[in-house]
Design a protein around this motif. Structure first.
Motif, short mmCIF file in Angstrom:
data_model
loop_
_atom_site.label_atom_id
_atom_site.label_comp_id
_atom_site.label_asym_id
_atom_site.label_seq_id
_atom_site.Cartn_x
_atom_site.Cartn_y
_atom_site.Cartn_z
N LEU A 35 1.77 15.90 63.57
CA LEU A 35 2.70 16.91 63.07
C LEU A 35 2.13 17.73 61.92
O LEU A 35 2.36 18.95 61.85
N THR A 36 1.37 17.09 61.03
CA THR A 36 0.82 17.88 59.92
C THR A 36 -0.27 18.84 60.40
O THR A 36 -0.33 19.99 59.94
N ILE A 213 12.52 11.64 73.18
CA ILE A 213 13.17 12.96 73.05
C ILE A 213 13.23 13.38 71.59
O ILE A 213 12.96 14.54 71.24
N ARG A 214 13.58 12.44 70.73
CA ARG A 214 13.67 12.75 69.29
C ARG A 214 12.33 13.22 68.75
O ARG A 214 12.25 14.20 68.00
N ASN A 215 11.26 12.53 69.12
CA ASN A 215 9.93 12.91 68.64
C ASN A 215 9.49 14.27 69.16
O ASN A 215 8.87 15.05 68.44
N ILE A 216 9.81 14.55 70.41
CA ILE A 216 9.44 15.86 70.98
C ILE A 216 10.19 16.98 70.25
O ILE A 216 9.61 18.02 69.91
N ILE A 217 11.48 16.77 70.01
CA ILE A 217 12.28 17.78 69.30
C ILE A 217 11.72 18.01 67.90
O ILE A 217 11.58 19.16 67.44
N ILE A 218 11.40 16.93 67.21
CA ILE A 218 10.83 17.04 65.86
C ILE A 218 9.49 17.79 65.90
O ILE A 218 9.21 18.63 65.04
#
Length: 233
Positions: A35-36, A213-218
């Motif tokens: 992510l970074t 799903i949560r990780n993809i959205i984030i």
């Protein structure tokens, strides 16, 4: 036998908690690395089309993120390990100064679990005769003597996983044809964070689909926010 000899005698193999600690650090490090790096890539890409500048920014962030995650894990787990060692010393002192109180603690532990007082007393007698310190640590703190959280294993796991995680979006952006760079980077990020979500859910016996799903959205939100910041400034 002093405390150090006792610890050495019980330190025969790595416990599951110690293994999970390193795995946890690895999963978190990987997610942060992904992510970074993708955040920096898109914020810089929004401001310039110079591929070399984008690459250098992403590479510098990857290295900084990996080192930051490793140092953070080392400091955090070191504090936990120090706290565990303090508890061991305290319990050893209590066994010498208040053995009857410690005995009663063990008795009450088993009475609370449905054992009769007489049976609980017999269990406490045997346990505190054979393994007094190990018994108190297990009952009061769920700690196994000689098996403390290892800050180095957590630091190395975090370092390498953050670096490997950050490579996904960086490689996708640099190796893809110019017209597909951003699409490839978004796809690589989605796949990478989905994998970390899958691993974290499996390791914690959580909900796999929700974690993925949560990780993809984030991940997608991270890209959108950083791209917006790059365009704004």
């Amino acid at each position: 036998m002093d405390i150090f000899k006792k610890e050495k005698a019980t330190k025969e193999q790595v416990t599951m908690d110690e293994k999970l600690n390193a795995i946890r650090a690895g999963v978190l490090g990987s997610n942060d690395g992904i992510l970074t790096v993708v955040g920096v890539l898109f914020s810089v890409a929004a401001a310039t089309t110079n591929n070399f500048a984008i690459f250098i920014a992403g590479l510098a962030d990857l290295m900084a993120c990996a080192l930051s995650m490793a140092s953070g894990e080392y400091a955090s787990v070191s504090s936990q390990s120090d706290s565990e060692k303090v508890v061991v010393a305290q319990e050893e002192a209590l066994l010498k100064s208040d053995f009857s109180g410690q005995h009663l603690t063990v008795e009450n532990f088993y009475v609370d679990r449905g054992v009769t007082r007489s049976t609980a007393k017999a269990i406490a007698d045997e346990l505190l005769t054979k393994k007094p310190l190990e018994t108190m640590l297990s009952i009061k703190y769920d700690i196994k003597l000689g098996h403390y959280m290892n800050p180095w294993s957590a630091a190395w796991a975090s370092l390498f996983s953050a670096a490997i995680g950050g490579v996904f979006p960086l490689a996708a952006l640099i190796l893809s044809p110019a017209r597909y760079q951003f699409i490839a980077t978004i796809a690589a990020t989605a796949v990478a964070v989905a994998l970390t979500g899958l691993l974290s859910a499996k390791l914690s016996n959580g909900l796999v689909k929700r974690a993925v799903i949560r990780n993809i959205i984030i991940g997608l939100l991270t890209i959108a926010i950083h791209y917006g910041i790059g365009k704004l400034f």
